[in-house]
Design a protein around this motif. Structure first.
Motif, PDB file in Angstrom:
ATOM      1  N   MET A 153       0.858  -1.197   0.000  1.00  0.00           N
ATOM      2  CA  MET A 153       0.000   0.000   0.000  1.00  0.00           C
ATOM      3  C   MET A 153       0.891   1.243   0.000  1.00  0.00           C
ATOM      4  SD  MET A 153      -2.932  -1.145   2.667  1.00  0.00           S
ATOM      5  CE  MET A 153      -1.802  -1.229   4.049  1.00  0.00           C
TER       6      MET A 153
ATOM      7  N   GLY B 132      -0.282   4.370  -1.243  1.00  0.00           N
ATOM      8  CA  GLY B 132      -1.149   5.481  -1.653  1.00  0.00           C
ATOM      9  C   GLY B 132      -1.189   6.607  -0.632  1.00  0.00           C
ATOM     10  N   GLY B 133      -0.432   6.463   0.461  1.00  0.00           N
ATOM     11  CA  GLY B 133      -0.461   7.491   1.516  1.00  0.00           C
ATOM     12  C   GLY B 133       0.197   8.785   1.057  1.00  0.00           C
ATOM     13  N   GLN B 134      -0.022   9.839   1.827  1.00  0.00           N
ATOM     14  CA  GLN B 134       0.523  11.138   1.450  1.00  0.00           C
ATOM     15  C   GLN B 134       1.933  11.348   1.977  1.00  0.00           C
ATOM     16  OE1 GLN B 134      -2.769  13.494   3.139  1.00  0.00           O
ATOM     17  NE2 GLN B 134      -2.894  14.475   1.138  1.00  0.00           N
ATOM     18  N   GLY B 135       2.284  10.578   3.007  1.00  0.00           N
ATOM     19  CA  GLY B 135       3.632  10.723   3.582  1.00  0.00           C
ATOM     20  C   GLY B 135       3.911  12.139   4.062  1.00  0.00           C
ATOM     21  N   THR B 136       2.890  12.793   4.642  1.00  0.00           N
ATOM     22  CA  THR B 136       3.061  14.199   5.035  1.00  0.00           C
ATOM     23  C   THR B 136       4.144  14.364   6.098  1.00  0.00           C
ATOM     24  OG1 THR B 136       1.026  13.786   6.251  1.00  0.00           O
ATOM     25  CG2 THR B 136       0.880  15.350   4.473  1.00  0.00           C
ATOM     26  N   ARG B 137       4.228  13.397   7.025  1.00  0.00           N
ATOM     27  CA  ARG B 137       5.204  13.563   8.109  1.00  0.00           C
ATOM     28  C   ARG B 137       6.636  13.476   7.581  1.00  0.00           C
ATOM     29  NH1 ARG B 137       2.890   9.014  11.841  1.00  0.00           N
ATOM     30  NH2 ARG B 137       1.992   8.393   9.847  1.00  0.00           N
TER      31      ARG B 137
ATOM     32  N   LYS C 143       6.421   8.068  -1.271  1.00  0.00           N
ATOM     33  CA  LYS C 143       7.303   7.650  -0.175  1.00  0.00           C
ATOM     34  C   LYS C 143       8.277   6.547  -0.608  1.00  0.00           C
ATOM     35  CE  LYS C 143       5.945   7.664   4.559  1.00  0.00           C
ATOM     36  NZ  LYS C 143       5.257   6.981   5.673  1.00  0.00           N
TER      37      LYS C 143
ATOM     38  N   MET D 283      -0.398  -0.390  -4.584  1.00  0.00           N
ATOM     39  CA  MET D 283      -1.532   0.548  -4.575  1.00  0.00           C
ATOM     40  C   MET D 283      -0.999   1.977  -4.484  1.00  0.00           C
ATOM     41  SD  MET D 283      -4.938   0.715  -2.216  1.00  0.00           S
ATOM     42  CE  MET D 283      -4.306   1.386  -0.682  1.00  0.00           C
TER      43      MET D 283
ATOM     44  N   GLN E  17      -5.951   3.789  -5.763  1.00  0.00           N
ATOM     45  CA  GLN E  17      -7.018   3.672  -4.775  1.00  0.00           C
ATOM     46  C   GLN E  17      -8.052   4.762  -5.041  1.00  0.00           C
ATOM     47  OE1 GLN E  17      -4.405   4.993  -1.115  1.00  0.00           O
ATOM     48  NE2 GLN E  17      -6.552   4.899  -0.523  1.00  0.00           N
TER      49      GLN E  17
ATOM     50  N   ALA F 247      -7.179  10.493  -0.892  1.00  0.00           N
ATOM     51  CA  ALA F 247      -7.223   9.026  -0.884  1.00  0.00           C
ATOM     52  C   ALA F 247      -8.043   8.547   0.313  1.00  0.00           C
ATOM     53  CB  ALA F 247      -5.803   8.477  -0.817  1.00  0.00           C
TER      54      ALA F 247
ATOM     55  N   GLY G 193      -7.921   6.225   2.488  1.00  0.00           N
ATOM     56  CA  GLY G 193      -7.316   5.459   3.589  1.00  0.00           C
ATOM     57  C   GLY G 193      -6.877   4.084   3.147  1.00  0.00           C
ATOM     58  N   ASN G 194      -6.057   3.429   3.997  1.00  0.00           N
ATOM     59  CA  ASN G 194      -5.554   2.127   3.534  1.00  0.00           C
ATOM     60  C   ASN G 194      -6.636   1.038   3.519  1.00  0.00           C
ATOM     61  OD1 ASN G 194      -5.584   1.340   6.219  1.00  0.00           O
ATOM     62  ND2 ASN G 194      -3.388   1.693   6.507  1.00  0.00           N
TER      63      ASN G 194
ATOM     64  N   GLY H 208       2.295  -2.140   4.459  1.00  0.00           N
ATOM     65  CA  GLY H 208       2.524  -0.724   4.191  1.00  0.00           C
ATOM     66  C   GLY H 208       3.827  -0.596   3.412  1.00  0.00           C
ATOM     67  N   VAL H 209       4.011   0.563   2.764  1.00  0.00           N
ATOM     68  CA  VAL H 209       5.230   0.732   1.960  1.00  0.00           C
ATOM     69  C   VAL H 209       6.424   1.126   2.825  1.00  0.00           C
ATOM     70  CG1 VAL H 209       4.896   3.214   1.457  1.00  0.00           C
ATOM     71  CG2 VAL H 209       6.094   1.790  -0.185  1.00  0.00           C
TER      72      VAL H 209
ATOM     73  N   LYS I 178       8.538   7.083   9.002  1.00  0.00           N
ATOM     74  CA  LYS I 178       7.320   7.904   9.117  1.00  0.00           C
ATOM     75  C   LYS I 178       7.669   9.392   9.146  1.00  0.00           C
ATOM     76  CE  LYS I 178       4.199   4.614   9.791  1.00  0.00           C
ATOM     77  NZ  LYS I 178       3.195   4.349   8.762  1.00  0.00           N
TER      78      LYS I 178
HETATM   79  P1  UTP Z   1       0.121   6.154   7.282  1.00  0.00           P
HETATM   80  O1  UTP Z   1      -1.078   6.123   8.115  1.00  0.00           O
HETATM   81  O2  UTP Z   1       1.435   6.107   7.956  1.00  0.00           O
HETATM   82  O3  UTP Z   1       0.033   7.438   6.352  1.00  0.00           O
HETATM   83  O4  UTP Z   1      -0.007   4.961   6.239  1.00  0.00           O
HETATM   84  P2  UTP Z   1       1.021   8.098   5.301  1.00  0.00           P
HETATM   85  O5  UTP Z   1       0.145   8.776   4.324  1.00  0.00           O
HETATM   86  O6  UTP Z   1       2.008   7.127   4.706  1.00  0.00           O
HETATM   87  O7  UTP Z   1       1.867   9.155   6.120  1.00  0.00           O
HETATM   88  P3  UTP Z   1       1.387  10.532   6.840  1.00  0.00           P
HETATM   89  O8  UTP Z   1       0.440  10.119   7.919  1.00  0.00           O
HETATM   90  O9  UTP Z   1       0.752  11.406   5.783  1.00  0.00           O
HETATM   91  O10 UTP Z   1       2.677  11.090   7.336  1.00  0.00           O
HETATM   92  C1  UTP Z   1       0.253   3.603   6.539  1.00  0.00           C
HETATM   93  C2  UTP Z   1       0.377   2.860   5.216  1.00  0.00           C
HETATM   94  O11 UTP Z   1      -0.859   2.923   4.506  1.00  0.00           O
HETATM   95  C3  UTP Z   1      -0.674   3.497   3.218  1.00  0.00           C
HETATM   96  C4  UTP Z   1       0.608   4.305   3.309  1.00  0.00           C
HETATM   97  O12 UTP Z   1       1.203   4.463   2.046  1.00  0.00           O
HETATM   98  C5  UTP Z   1       1.434   3.476   4.273  1.00  0.00           C
HETATM   99  O13 UTP Z   1       2.060   2.425   3.591  1.00  0.00           O
HETATM  100  N1  UTP Z   1      -1.840   4.331   2.870  1.00  0.00           N
HETATM  101  C6  UTP Z   1      -2.330   5.226   3.755  1.00  0.00           C
HETATM  102  C7  UTP Z   1      -2.394   4.169   1.633  1.00  0.00           C
HETATM  103  O14 UTP Z   1      -1.937   3.349   0.816  1.00  0.00           O
HETATM  104  N2  UTP Z   1      -3.481   4.942   1.319  1.00  0.00           N
HETATM  105  C8  UTP Z   1      -3.998   5.849   2.171  1.00  0.00           C
HETATM  106  O15 UTP Z   1      -5.000   6.522   1.808  1.00  0.00           O
HETATM  107  C9  UTP Z   1      -3.413   6.002   3.426  1.00  0.00           C
END
Ligand code: UTP
Length: 413
Positions: free
Chosen positions: A102, A104-109, A116, A153, A184, A208, A210-211, A239-240, A392
């Motif tokens: 997965m 698709g997260g934003q990796g904001t932190r 990411k 994803m 996603q 997105a 959420g996972n 998770g990635v 993170k």
């Molecule tokens: P996190 O909850 O750590 O979020 O995702 P994030 O987006 O990577 O980082 P922040 O919170 O913005 O800093 C846990 C896992 O779920 C994936 C992320 O890529 C990570 O592997 N994920 C999260 C998705 O694939 N899609 C999403 O919509 C949210």
């Protein structure tokens, strides 16, 4: 076009979102069409109901939470271990195993410019997170002579950049047809008054979902059926951002099959009661993960007679699902969680504003909320130093610096 406009306007009126059309007359014909199409494809009823219910989410009656039993890798009898490894390896040899990452997260932190997985780790030779994960597939190919399929994803925002990265790096010498990408799904983001946020005058801001979106996206992109038709029976979802994730683990697979469980998840021991991570527990008689803030301070400090934390097993986003369990989940509804985030937007004067404070609700489902749909699951505790090196934050805990140290200790000898 006039018809589309009238229909879109009627929908927006109904849901009190007419401001979305505030810049409509300033748009080119192409942009008008783009905005109308986006409005017409949105499920406003769902968005409204998620927003209306956002305050009722996450309130847990603590009386219904109880400690959980896990299988600790360190305590498994050697004979059973070997038997289970054989069972798991058979699944791999028979091409019945696939992995979903997965990303698709934003990796904001982390604040990295790009997906990411493209973050380069300062090791020798330098490797991206994606390459480190693909190394595991290459090792398995070498060991079992099997090309395990990898599904990645992505989100709408990072799909192109992710694909381009893999092409540039020639799929890290893994067969390119075994690595597939899928997007996603998304949901509109809303301000504190429940109004849809505009990213541009012709674009509603969507985020997105959420996972937990992984299930619906696997299904609607045809991947679940593709896996099923190919005879895949077990899917590991990770998770990635954990560069020590042990994503091809026959023992875990064998233990799950042996226990006759449709799903399973890996845990590690909590470092300290205040560690901020999802906690495994029993809720309403079901094995689940709850967010760290859903367990009271008192509960998180409680210990058993051996001095171990009663709620001491945490989530490392390493989950295993049988193909049948995935088909079951897509027929269920995961609850939405609301996160209040910073989001740039177009204001009422049509000017772009860079958000400096959180200003928008992002709605997400969580993959682990699916556990509640099952009568039983296996929780398998592994050693933190063996399987968990998350990236993170940009600095400090769970950063590239800490992950690199853990990775070097474990993976390079
Ligand atoms: P996190 O909850 O750590 O979020 O995702 P994030 O987006 O990577 O980082 P922040 O919170 O913005 O800093 C846990 C896992 O779920 C994936 C992320 O890529 C990570 O592997 N994920 C999260 C998705 O694939 N899609 C999403 O919509 C949210």
């Amino acid at each position: 076009m006039d018809e589309k406009y009238s229909l879109a306007k009627r929908i927006l009126e109904k849901y009190n979102q007419l401001h979305v059309l505030k810049g409509y007359n300033l748009l080119s014909e192409k942009s008008k069409e783009k905005l109308l199409d986006q409005i017409l494809k949105l499920d406003f009823e769902t968005v409204k109901s998620i927003y209306d219910n956002k305050d009722s989410i996450g309130v847990i009656d603590r009386n219904i939470i109880q400690p959980i039993d896990v299988i600790d890798k360190e305590e498994i009898d050697e004979e059973i271990k070997n038997e289970c490894i054989k069972i798991g390896e058979n699944i791999i040899y028979n091409n019945q195993y696939a992995v979903v990452i997965m990303a698709g997260g934003q990796g904001t932190r982390l604040g990295h410019n790009g997906p990411k997985g493209t973050y380069m780790l300062d090791i020798t030779p330098a490797k991206s997170i994606f390459e480190i994960l693909i190394d595991r597939f290459k090792e398995a190919k070498e060991k079992y002579g099997v090309v395990i399929p990898c599904y990645i994803m992505t989100s709408r925002d990072n799909y192109d950049a992710t694909l381009e990265f893999f092409e540039q790096h020639e799929y890290f010498d893994y067969p390119s047809n075994a690595i597939k990408f899928f997007n996603q799904e998304e949901l509109p983001m809303l301000d504190s008054d429940g109004k849809i946020i505009l990213e541009e005058l012709d674009l509603i801001k969507e985020g997105a979902n959420g996972n937990g979106g992984v299930f619906g996206s696997l299904y609607r992109n045809g991947i679940l059926d593709e896996m099923n038709n190919a005879g895949i029976s077990w899917i590991f979802i990770s998770g990635v951002d954990n560069i020590l994730a042990n994503i091809i683990d026959p023992l875990f697979l064998g233990l799950t099959i042996n226990a006759n469980c449709p799903i399973a998840s890996k845990s590690i021991k909590k470092r300290a009661p205040e560690e901020k991570a999802g906690v495994f527990c029993i809720k309403n008689g079901k094995k689940v993960i709850v967010n760290y803030n859903e367990i009271s301070d008192e509960m998180s400090r409680k210990k058993d007679e051996k001095g171990n934390l009663l709620y001491g097993d945490i989530n490392i986003v390493s989950h295993l699902f049988s193909i049948d369990s995935l088909y079951q989940i897509i027929n269920e509804k995961l609850p939405y969680h609301a996160d209040y985030k910073k989001c740039n937007y177009i204001n009422s004067l049509g000017t772009k504003v860079i958000a400096t404070e959180p200003n928008a609700f992002k709605f997400e489902t969580y993959i682990f909320d699916s556990f509640e749909f099952f009568e039983d699951m296996l929780i398998y505790r592994v050693k933190r130093e063996d399987e968990f090196a998350p990236i993170k934050n940009a600095q400090g805990e769970d950063s590239p610096h800490t992950a690199k140290e853990l990775y070097l200790k474990r993976r390079c000898f």
